[in-house]
Design an enzyme around this catalytic site. Structure first.
Site, PDB file in Angstrom:
ATOM      1  CE  LYS A  95      -4.314   1.555   2.089  1.00  0.00           C
ATOM      2  NZ  LYS A  95      -5.349   1.232   3.088  1.00  0.00           N
ATOM      3  CD  GLU A 109     -19.287  -2.648   8.600  1.00  0.00           C
ATOM      4  OE1 GLU A 109     -18.430  -1.838   8.201  1.00  0.00           O
ATOM      5  OE2 GLU A 109     -19.551  -3.721   8.000  1.00  0.00           O
ATOM      6  NE  ARG A 134     -20.750  -3.050   5.153  1.00  0.00           N
ATOM      7  CZ  ARG A 134     -20.442  -3.475   3.921  1.00  0.00           C
ATOM      8  NH1 ARG A 134     -20.946  -2.857   2.878  1.00  0.00           N
ATOM      9  NH2 ARG A 134     -19.622  -4.481   3.749  1.00  0.00           N
TER      10      ARG A 134
END
Length: 729
Positions: free
Chosen positions: A342, A428, A456
């Site tokens: 990343k 979640e 969610r």
């Protein structure tokens, strides 16, 4: 100005005492040369190519087909710096886009969009994709009003196969597209789902993989394994400091190690000399050996053919693999596991992928971000520090987040209480249900999730928390408009989707003092589940809290710690002439000239501004402003008082239709307070539409929820301003 190594070394020598031994001076010189040599290779200032001839020749992916491999590599280099230069001026998601630059080039080189489909999971890594698909000249408008989105958006380009903003959706979408292409007998059926940055930790991804293997859908899933989650912070937590979604570094390194690869190469060559029956057995042995070492067995048991791990920055290797997968006649779904870094190619982003995941404007040469000065801390940090205050006194308090420690303040809490901090990854549903389980055992869980992401976990809020009346504290950051992340991230709907659930206590602070109070209130309330929602942004500071909100602050300072407030109790902030006691005012002699604004959340500031401006414009009008504080339970005594004393009642909130205003109207109707016809009521809410990227203030202005809109509503309802009928409008 940059100095030569010799000049810097000379200065370093001169800084050493003249009386120092010669050996010491030489040691300083050696260390200085070594340090400067390292900085010369890796340190700032950073700069890209002076020109981008290959990128200039590519407006759409079809322009890449004629390029050689060396030109493709140069294109990736130029593209990376184009992303850097663009984002340094606009802000946006940086590290994720840098990490997939080579992958983006390889995918567009091998596949033929828009006939082929490439679906980017979460899509915050789509900037290289946007540049290669005809939007390079619009990158200066990224995440701005009237500009292009920071995520993939179908209506923006035919090259955006599927819109996103939340995670773990790509495999399901790719599977649906593959089935659609097959049933409609389309000539080509290439669907590629790129999932990573922790999105693979979402349960929906595994549901889709289970279905893909069962349905035998032709598609390629590219697992972009950068070992991190959506907002990596290395937050101290009960699981240590590693991100919740980190795959095994050991097994990945072992699989790509030379001894293992040499063994596989020898085994394959030798296998060709054996009879077919034995070859089949050996192939199975190879597959299971590869699976045991890499973890590929999990994916293969789900029905995928597993390939990898592969270096996601090595175009020499990546392009041929993708070509083979593209041209394979096999309809079996494939999972290509690539390893990437990343922030790759830009040292500041590689070394701080958390801080440069999402950035504001920054200095390209140094990587230093431009920070705006604020008179007060953010609501997020205020919440986190208030929770620390509460947790210091109560050992039962724990914090839970779903891969967003930095965004919710759990990174701050985690540094103070690492063993009481739980990051579950992008999950979640699991976060809410785990909180319910903790509450069963007597803990006091604070489940900290963005408003938009709590959607969610909706079934868990109902089924696992509210039905059982468990004291789970649900903290919804980013309620209301969020600014440049756009419609996928606005926290518009929580008041509507949570307000209809029994047993919930729902509150929203108007300012930083109220936020601190409500954190303490949640901590002290054990009779059922609570919801505390607050917007993105900062507090107001002590001076404004005193002059504008009427606080009487001791020593002129914001209290360091909050107080428990009464559940379901609102407050009147301003009466006529800005006085709570309106007995001495000559304003509002007639009922129709008396207006009440009942605010929920931080629109209270705008309501107070509007009230003052209205009274300044008309000496006969009086405006009372109240802070509701709670949606459930609603302060019905306050609502009755406002309805009895005023001819106009306006509610305002940072939420959609179906929220706080509807609760007030429902009560007014059931209580008969509007039956006589002498009360005009208007709810001011977010209009029933989606709001694209812009600043928060621009979005509230578009939605008609700023002070000038409140003022206009008052003047129309008090007949100071004529409203045209629909035909005239």
């Amino acid at each position: 100005m940059r100095f030569s190594l010799a000049t810097v070394a000379l200065v370093a020598l001169q800084s050493v005492s003249a009386f120092a031994p010669l050996a010491t001076q030489q040691n300083v010189l050696d260390k200085t040369f070594l340090r400067m040599a390292e900085e010369n290779l890796q340190g700032p200032p950073y700069s890209g190519p002076a020109s981008k001839p290959i990128l200039d020749s590519v407006k759409f992916p079809s322009d890449m087909k004629k390029l050689s491999m060396s030109e493709i590599k140069q294109l990736a280099h130029e593209l990376r710096w184009e992303v850097l230069e663009s984002v340094s001026k606009t802000g946006g998601h940086l590290s994720s886009s840098l990490g997939v630059t080579e992958l983006t080039v390889a995918l567009h080189y091998v596949f033929d969009m828009p006939e082929d489909d490439i679906i980017w999971d979460v899509a915050h890594q789509c900037y290289p994709h946007k540049i290669l698909t005809g939007r390079r000249d619009r990158m200066s408008t990224l995440r701005r009003l009237g500009g292009i989105s920071g995520f993939c958006k179908r209506k923006e380009s035919e090259f955006d196969s599927f819109g996103a903003g939340h995670s773990s959706t790509s495999i399901s979408a790719a599977q649906g597209m593959s089935i659609g292409k097959s049933l409609l007998n389309k000539r080509k059926n290439n669907c590629v789902a790129v999932i990573g940055d922790g999105a693979i930790t979402g349960g929906m991804a595994y549901e889709a993989m289970n279905s893909a293997g069962y349905l035998n859908s032709r598609m390629i899933v590219v697992l972009n394994d950068n070992g991190q989650v959506s907002l990596p912070t290395g937050t101290p937590s009960a699981g240590g400091v590693v991100p919740a979604s980190q795959l095994s570094t050991y097994t990945s390194n072992l699989l790509v190690s030379k001894p293992f690869q040499d063994f596989r190469s020898f085994a394959k060559s030798f296998n060709k000399l054996l009879p077919e029956g034995i070859q089949d057995v050996n192939k199975r042995i190879d597959e299971y050996a590869r699976g045991i070492v890499s973890g590929g067995t999990l994916f293969e048991e789900l029905g995928f053919y597993y390939v990898g791990p592969v270096d996601g920055h090595d175009l020499d290797n990546l392009v041929p693999i993708l070509e083979k997968l593209r041209d394979s006649p096999n309809d079996k779904p494939v999972l290509l596991h690539i390893k990437t870094t990343k922030g790759y190619g830009y040292p500041p982003a590689e070394t701080a992928s958390d801080r440069m995941h999402g950035v504001g404007k920054f200095n390209l040469g140094t990587g230093v971000q431009v920070k705006s000065k604020s008179i007060a801390p953010s609501f997020t940090s205020l919440f986190a520090n208030s929770l620390i205050d509460a947790a210091t006194e109560d050992r039962a308090i724990v914090g839970i987040t779903a891969a967003m420690p930095g965004g919710t303040g759990m990174d701050i809490f985690g540094r103070r209480f690492p063993k009481r901090t739980f990051d579950v990854g992008i999950a979640e549903q699991h976060a809410v249900c785990m909180g319910a389980g903790m509450a069963c055992e007597g803990l006091k869980p604070f489940v900290c999730i963005y408003s938009t992401f709590m959607q969610r976990g909706y079934d868990q809020v109902v089924h696992d928390v509210a039905v059982q009346n468990l004291p789970v504290r649900m903290i919804l950051d980013r309620a209301g408009f969020v600014g440049n992340d756009g419609p996928t991230h606005h926290g518009c709907y929580d008041l509507a989707y949570l307000g209809c659930i029994p047993n919930l206590t729902i509150m929203s602070p108007s300012d930083e003092i109220e936020l601190k109070n409500m954190v303490m209130t949640c901590a002290a309330f054990d009779d059922g589940p609570t919801v505390l929602r607050y917007p993105r942004g900062t507090g107001y500071g002590a001076e404004k809290l005193q002059s504008h909100f009427g606080y009487k602050l001791k020593d002129g300072k914001v209290p360091a710690k909050g107080d428990v407030i009464e559940i379901g109790k609102g407050r009147i902030i301003r009466g006529p002439n800005a006085m709570i006691d309106n007995s001495s005012t000559s304003r509002g002699k007639e009922r129709k000239d008396r207006v009440a604004i009942l605010s929920l959340g931080t629109r209270l500031d705008e309501a107070l501004v509007a009230a003052q401006e209205v009274e300044d414009s008309d000496e006969n009008l009086s405006v009372t402003v109240a802070d509701a504080r709670f949606v459930k339970p609603l302060d019905v005594d306050l609502v009755r008082q406002l309805a009895d004393d005023h001819g106009v009642l306006i509610t305002i909130e940072e939420g959609s239709i179906g929220g706080f205003g509807d609760h007030v109207l429902h009560f007014l109707a059931l209580d008969g307070l509007i039956d006589s016809g002498n009360l005009k009521f208007r709810p001011m809410v977010m209009p029933d539409t989606y709001f694209e990227a812009a600043t928060q203030n621009e979005q509230y202005d578009q939605a008609g929820l700023n002070s000038q809109h409140i003022k206009g509503t008052i003047l129309r309802l008090t007949e100071r301003m004529r409203v045209p009928v629909l035909e005239e409008a």
